[in-house]
Every structure is written in structure tokens, then in C-alpha cells.
Scaffold this motif. Structure first.
Motif, PDB file in Angstrom:
ATOM      1  N   GLU A 257       5.800   2.060   5.877  1.00 19.89           N
ATOM      2  CA  GLU A 257       6.823   1.904   4.519  1.00 19.89           C
ATOM      3  C   GLU A 257       6.522   0.243   4.260  1.00 19.89           C
ATOM      4  O   GLU A 257       7.099   0.527   3.432  1.00 19.89           O
ATOM      5  CB  GLU A 257       7.563   3.044   4.936  1.00 19.89           C
ATOM      6  CG  GLU A 257       7.527   3.710   4.712  1.00 19.89           C
ATOM      7  CD  GLU A 257       7.695   4.305   3.208  1.00 19.89           C
ATOM      8  OE1 GLU A 257       6.895   5.589   2.713  1.00 19.89           O
ATOM      9  OE2 GLU A 257       8.145   4.024   2.299  1.00 19.89           O
TER      10      GLU A 257
ATOM     11  N   ARG B  19       6.259  -1.040   0.669  1.00 19.79           N
ATOM     12  CA  ARG B  19       7.403  -1.545  -0.115  1.00 19.79           C
ATOM     13  C   ARG B  19       6.754  -3.504  -0.665  1.00 19.79           C
ATOM     14  O   ARG B  19       7.155  -3.359  -1.746  1.00 19.79           O
ATOM     15  CB  ARG B  19       8.525  -1.304   0.453  1.00 19.79           C
ATOM     16  CG  ARG B  19       9.174   0.340   0.200  1.00 19.79           C
ATOM     17  CD  ARG B  19       9.830   1.016   0.801  1.00 19.79           C
ATOM     18  NE  ARG B  19       9.733   1.820   0.815  1.00 19.79           N
ATOM     19  CZ  ARG B  19       9.908   2.905  -0.194  1.00 19.79           C
ATOM     20  NH1 ARG B  19      11.057   2.566  -0.857  1.00 19.79           N
ATOM     21  NH2 ARG B  19       9.996   4.346  -0.001  1.00 19.79           N
TER      22      ARG B  19
ATOM     23  N   PRO C 287      -0.525   0.645  -1.353  1.00 23.33           N
ATOM     24  CA  PRO C 287       0.437   0.539  -0.218  1.00 23.33           C
ATOM     25  C   PRO C 287       0.273   1.584   0.334  1.00 23.33           C
ATOM     26  O   PRO C 287       0.631   1.637   1.499  1.00 23.33           O
ATOM     27  CB  PRO C 287       1.490   1.132  -1.685  1.00 23.33           C
ATOM     28  CG  PRO C 287       0.432   0.862  -2.655  1.00 23.33           C
ATOM     29  CD  PRO C 287      -0.422   0.618  -3.203  1.00 23.33           C
TER      30      PRO C 287
ATOM     31  N   CYS D   1      12.834  -5.672   3.373  1.00 24.94           N
ATOM     32  CA  CYS D   1      12.406  -4.472   2.905  1.00 24.94           C
ATOM     33  C   CYS D   1      12.335  -3.490   3.810  1.00 24.94           C
ATOM     34  O   CYS D   1      12.480  -1.485   3.979  1.00 24.94           O
ATOM     35  CB  CYS D   1      10.518  -4.494   2.528  1.00 24.94           C
ATOM     36  SG  CYS D   1      10.083  -4.753   1.127  1.00 24.94           S
TER      37      CYS D   1
ATOM     38  N   VAL E 263      15.518  -1.434   3.794  1.00 24.46           N
ATOM     39  CA  VAL E 263      15.899  -0.891   2.282  1.00 24.46           C
ATOM     40  C   VAL E 263      15.184   0.835   3.730  1.00 24.46           C
ATOM     41  O   VAL E 263      15.581   1.888   3.001  1.00 24.46           O
ATOM     42  CB  VAL E 263      14.752  -0.818   1.553  1.00 24.46           C
ATOM     43  CG1 VAL E 263      14.832   0.051   0.489  1.00 24.46           C
ATOM     44  CG2 VAL E 263      15.556  -1.648   0.416  1.00 24.46           C
TER      45      VAL E 263
END
Lengths: 143, 147
Positions: A28, A32, A52, A106, A109
Motif C-alpha cells: 500500500e 501510494r 499501483p 506514505c 498514512v
């Protein structure tokens, strides 16, 4: 800026707690990175698939997260423990160190997204400090 | 001038529509004060900010969090002209409040993290990218009158 003994415990405990999802966190975070900061794709121009959710990005996210966990295990001496990784980033990959900050953001987050309850402000500050110190250790051999 | 696609506009409006400033504002400001303790320098009159618990329970912090995040509403409603919209707020922060403009970037980062916690997987990479583009414009506008 250095980690207190208490903060080291917070960091080790938190990363142990979330370790079963470390692959997901890594994938993830890297997804991102390249979507939110498209300029970072310049380091992966040799991949055929830069989507991604594609395999190369996910696989590399897992690799990077493995590095983060290695740093956790070397938390008492990051500069020494990450020397080889620093040489890799400095001489081979030549990743501009500004990207360490971006990737750290990132990761924060993603941790917040996946572990909203657990990622309290107290844990946030300890992890933020830890990632900043990892970035510093990785920059050690740059010049 | 910043260009927004229709998709970006509706993403921001949609996201903001689901956000309660009363909920997110206090969380974001408290987290800024805890994660970046030097920011406490601006809040000497707020009472006890000596521990994370004190910060999270401080009513002045909560109230101010609502004010600061509430101001983002202006940006959502004026996406085509964020720079002009924030001109006087920027001047106030520069000339009266003497706030280091790096704090706008710091608050933006923390807000992103708080929003991620609220939305979880719904905060997709694409929505994060659009949100960060939006908040970056706001941060630039807030810093625009510092000379």
C-alpha cells in the motif's frame, strides 16, 4: 533528535503488533508513493508494469517494508545496522534522500488507514521519529 | 492558476462532504501539538499542553482545531481561486500571528493522516493524490503573503 528508551519500546511493540500485515502495509505504501508522488516513478522506469496494484509495485513494497522491519531490529544502532543498505541506496540506487521523507509519510498514512484505533498520537510521534532516523541512517554513506 | 478536472473537483467535494470539522479539527490540531511539540509555542495561552492526555482533553485546543479546519471550507467552495480566497488569512498569519509557514505543511500532513484513519481503505491512493494536491494548493496560498 533521538529515540528515548520508552519510544524504542513503543516502536518495537507497534511493529510487532502489525507484523502479520506487513506485506500489505508495504504494498500500500509503495502504491501510494507512485500515485501521490508520480516523480518517484523515475526510479522504476525499468519496470514494465508501473500500475499501483501491479505485481512489481506490490513486490517491491514488501521488500521495502522488510527493510523497515530490519531497522526495527537494529533500533539501538541504526547507522551501524543499516550501513549496507545505506551503501546500496547511496552508490547503486542513488535515490535522492528527499524521497525517504515522502515514503515515510506514505507509511504513516497507511498505518493510520489500516490501524486507526491503534495508531494513537503517542505512537504516531514515536514512529515518525523512528522513520526519520531510519532515513538519516540510510543517508549516512551518501557523501 | 490551478487546474482541476471534474473528477478531482467531485472527489474533494465528496470527501469534504463526509468530513465533520467538529470531529476532525480537534483531532488534527491535537496530533500536530503532540507529534511536533515545538508547535506548542503558538499556544501559550491555551493552558495545560504538557502531556498528550492534557492536549487531547484541552477544550481550547479542540475549539481552535475546529476554527482552523473550518477555514478549509472556503477552499472547497472556491477551488478555482484558492490563492485569492486565502490572501487575507495569509497576511494575518504572516504579519499578526507570526506563524512559521512550515506549520501549514505540517498541519496538512497530519490532516491527511487523520482523514486516512477516518476513511480507511476508502481513502484510496487516487483520492489521497487528489486530496494532497488540494491541500498543497491551500498550503501554498497560506504562505503566499509572507515576504
Amino acid at each position: 533528535m533521538s529515540l528515548s528508551a520508552k519510544e524504542k519500546v513503543i516502536v518495537k511493540d507497534f511493529f510487532a503488533k502489525v507484523s502479520s500485515r506487513s506485506d500489505e502495509i508495504g504494498a500500500e505504501a509503495l502504491a501510494r508513493l507512485i500515485v501521490v508522488y508520480p516523480q518517484t516513478k523515475s526510479y522504476f522506469a525499468h519496470w514494465k508494469d508501473l500500475s499501483p496494484n501491479g505485481a512489481p509495485v506490490r513486490k517491491h513494497g514488501i521488500t521495502v517494508m522488510g527493510g523497515v522491519y530490519e531497522a526495527v531490529s537494529k533500533i539501538d544502532d541504526l547507522a551501524g545496522g543499516l550501513l549496507t543498505l545505506s551503501e546500496l541506496h547511496a552508490f547503486m540506487l542513488r535515490v535522492d534522500p528527499v524521497n525517504f521523507k515522502i515514503l515515510s509519510h506514505c507509511i504513516l498514512v497507511v498505518l493510520s488507514m489500516l490501524f486507526a484505533e491503534e495508531f494513537t498520537p503517542q505512537i504516531h510521534v514515536a514512529v515518525d521519529k523512528f522513520l526519520a532516523l531510519v532515513a538519516l541512517a540510510l543517508s549516512e554513506k551518501y557523501r | 492558476m490551478v487546474d482541476w478536472t471534474d473528477a478531482e473537483r467531485s472527489a474533494i467535494v465528496g470527501l469534504w462532504g463526509k468530513i465533520s470539522v467538529d470531529e476532525i479539527g480537534p483531532q488534527a490540531l491535537a496530533r500536530v501539538l503532540i507529534v511536533y511539540p515545538w508547535t506548542q509555542r503558538y499556544f501559550g495561552s491555551f493552558g495545560d499542553v504538557s502531556t498528550p492526555a492534557a492536549i487531547m482533553g484541552n477544550p481550547k485546543v479542540a475549539a481552535h482545531g475546529k476554527v482552523v479546519c473550518g477555514a478549509l471550507d472556503k477552499a472547497v467552495k472556491n477551488m478555482g481561486n484558492i490563492l485569492a480566497t486565502y490572501k487575507s488569512l495569509s497576511e494575518t498569519h504572516a504579519n499578526k500571528l507570526f506563524v512559521d509557514p512550515d506549520n501549514f505543511r505540517v498541519l496538512a500532513d497530519v490532516l491527511t493522516i487523520v482523514i486516512a484513519a477516518k476513511f480507511g481503505a476508502a481513502f484510496t491512493p487516487e483520492i489521497q493524490a487528489t486530496w494532497q494536491k488540494f491541500i498543497k494548493v491551500v498550503v501554498a496560498a497560506m504562505g503566499s503573503r509572507y515576504f
